[in-house]
Write an enzyme that holds these catalytic residues in place. Structure first.
Site, PDB file in Angstrom:
ATOM      1  N   SER A   1       0.844  -1.198   0.000  1.00 30.82           N
ATOM      2  CA  SER A   1       0.000   0.000   0.000  1.00 30.82           C
ATOM      3  C   SER A   1       0.879   1.248   0.000  1.00 30.82           C
ATOM      4  CB  SER A   1      -0.884   0.011   1.248  1.00 30.82           C
ATOM      5  OG  SER A   1      -1.360   1.322   1.462  1.00 30.82           O
TER       6      SER A   1
ATOM      7  N   HIS B   1      -1.450  -1.386  -4.098  1.00 32.43           N
ATOM      8  CA  HIS B   1      -2.689  -1.054  -3.385  1.00 32.43           C
ATOM      9  C   HIS B   1      -2.751   0.451  -3.124  1.00 32.43           C
ATOM     10  CE1 HIS B   1      -6.059  -2.114  -0.670  1.00 32.43           C
ATOM     11  NE2 HIS B   1      -5.585  -1.162   0.133  1.00 32.43           N
TER      12      HIS B   1
ATOM     13  N   ASP C   1      -4.949   3.616  -1.492  1.00 31.04           N
ATOM     14  CA  ASP C   1      -5.968   3.952  -0.501  1.00 31.04           C
ATOM     15  C   ASP C   1      -6.463   5.385  -0.678  1.00 31.04           C
ATOM     16  OD1 ASP C   1      -6.025   1.545   1.204  1.00 31.04           O
ATOM     17  OD2 ASP C   1      -3.922   2.040   1.548  1.00 31.04           O
TER      18      ASP C   1
ATOM     19  N   MET D   1      -9.045   8.162   0.655  1.00 32.76           N
ATOM     20  CA  MET D   1      -9.854   8.469   1.850  1.00 32.76           C
ATOM     21  C   MET D   1     -10.445   9.859   1.733  1.00 32.76           C
ATOM     22  SD  MET D   1      -7.221   7.240   4.769  1.00 32.76           S
ATOM     23  CE  MET D   1      -6.311   5.713   4.648  1.00 32.76           C
TER      24      MET D   1
ATOM     25  N   HIS E   1      -8.609   1.017  -3.378  1.00 21.75           N
ATOM     26  CA  HIS E   1      -9.468   0.836  -2.201  1.00 21.75           C
ATOM     27  C   HIS E   1     -10.067   2.186  -1.830  1.00 21.75           C
ATOM     28  CE1 HIS E   1      -9.458  -0.189   2.419  1.00 21.75           C
ATOM     29  NE2 HIS E   1     -10.677  -0.060   1.945  1.00 21.75           N
TER      30      HIS E   1
ATOM     31  N   MET F   1     -12.085   4.419   0.446  1.00 24.86           N
ATOM     32  CA  MET F   1     -12.678   4.607   1.776  1.00 24.86           C
ATOM     33  C   MET F   1     -13.420   5.929   1.745  1.00 24.86           C
ATOM     34  SD  MET F   1      -9.437   3.211   3.894  1.00 24.86           S
ATOM     35  CE  MET F   1      -8.425   3.254   2.433  1.00 24.86           C
TER      36      MET F   1
ATOM     37  N   MET G   1     -11.001  -5.874   6.133  1.00 28.24           N
ATOM     38  CA  MET G   1     -10.157  -4.949   6.900  1.00 28.24           C
ATOM     39  C   MET G   1      -9.731  -5.644   8.187  1.00 28.24           C
ATOM     40  SD  MET G   1      -9.718  -2.355   5.046  1.00 28.24           S
ATOM     41  CE  MET G   1      -8.588  -1.659   6.249  1.00 28.24           C
TER      42      MET G   1
ATOM     43  N   ASP H   1      -6.163  -6.486   4.822  1.00 24.99           N
ATOM     44  CA  ASP H   1      -5.571  -5.147   4.796  1.00 24.99           C
ATOM     45  C   ASP H   1      -5.497  -4.553   6.198  1.00 24.99           C
ATOM     46  OD1 ASP H   1      -4.774  -2.605   4.101  1.00 24.99           O
ATOM     47  OD2 ASP H   1      -6.611  -2.079   3.013  1.00 24.99           O
TER      48      ASP H   1
END
Ligand code: DX5
Ligand code: ZN
Length: 216
Positions: free
Chosen positions: A8, A33, A35, A37, A66, A68, A137, A175
């Site tokens: 990540s 990966h 992330d 957010m 991913h 979020m 998660m 993760d």
């Protein structure tokens, strides 16, 4: 040794993001990966599409994105435009999850549903056959470098059983808090893809750390 490793970049040095991605290109990492957010779904803000456009230009491995964020269905075409291989949306963020999953696939991506630590895997019973992957998660989403939630191992085992019972090939990704010890336990329980942020990027030799995770 059949499992995949997806470092990540949340824990990467953003001032040297190009170099960090080049390192991942040369490593044994299977996917990268990413992330995203929004400060609403999770109590943190990471980065968005302008950064992903640069990642796309540099990365030579499939992107595992991913999200979020609330209302992830609003951004399916933007995620597809980053060249993403896999789009992960949270179960907790989608009222019409079945529709979102179909739209992700229609946009040419693989579809994954992510569960927060408190969400039971049994809730996936009626959507599992439509999914390419489930992302469990193993910490509360929002930050890198958190402590692994041990109960996750049991969740992986239950989900694996559901997948095998239905004769599906849905992957299980985990993760949060993954290192050599937790990674091994997760693989033994049935995980197919290990995400690791802090463990990779805070190590002295990230490429070697990725190799060690691959060799578990
Ligand atoms: C957390 C993110 C993770 C994070 C994992 O909300 O979804 O991908 O980068 O970080 P580590 O491996 O440091 O726990
Ligand atoms: Zn993640």
């Amino acid at each position: 040794m059949n499992h995949k490793v997806a470092p990540s970049i949340l824990s990467a040095n953003f001032l040297n993001l190009g170099k960090e991605i080049e390192m991942l290109n040369e490593s044994e990492a299977d996917w990268i990966h990413i992330d995203v957010m929004d400060g609403v779904f999770v109590p943190n803000i990471s980065f968005g599409f302008p950064v992903l456009d640069f990642v796309k230009k540099t990365a030579r491995k499939p992107l595992d994105v991913h999200l979020m964020i609330v209302e992830p269905q609003k951004f399916i075409s933007e995620v597809a435009a980053t060249g993403a291989y896999m789009m992960n949306v949270h179960y907790e963020a989608c009222t019409h999850l079945h529709r979102v999953v179909q739209e992700i696939k229609k946009a040419g991506m693989k579809a994954a549903v992510t569960l927060n630590p408190h969400t039971p895997v049994l809730l996936l019973e009626d959507i599992l056959a439509d999914l390419d992957m489930v992302l469990l998660m193993t910490v509360n989403p929002g930050f890198g470098g958190q402590k692994f939630i041990v109960h996750s191992i049991e969740k992986v085992a239950v989900l694996k059983e559901m997948i095998l019972k239905k004769n599906l090939s849905t992957l299980i990704e985990v993760d949060g808090g993954v290192n050599l010890e937790t990674g091994k336990q997760l693989i033994e329980a049935g995980a197919d893809v290990l995400v690791a942020g802090n463990f990779v990027f805070s190590s002295n030799n990230p490429k070697d750390t990725i190799r060690q995770l691959k060799n578990l």
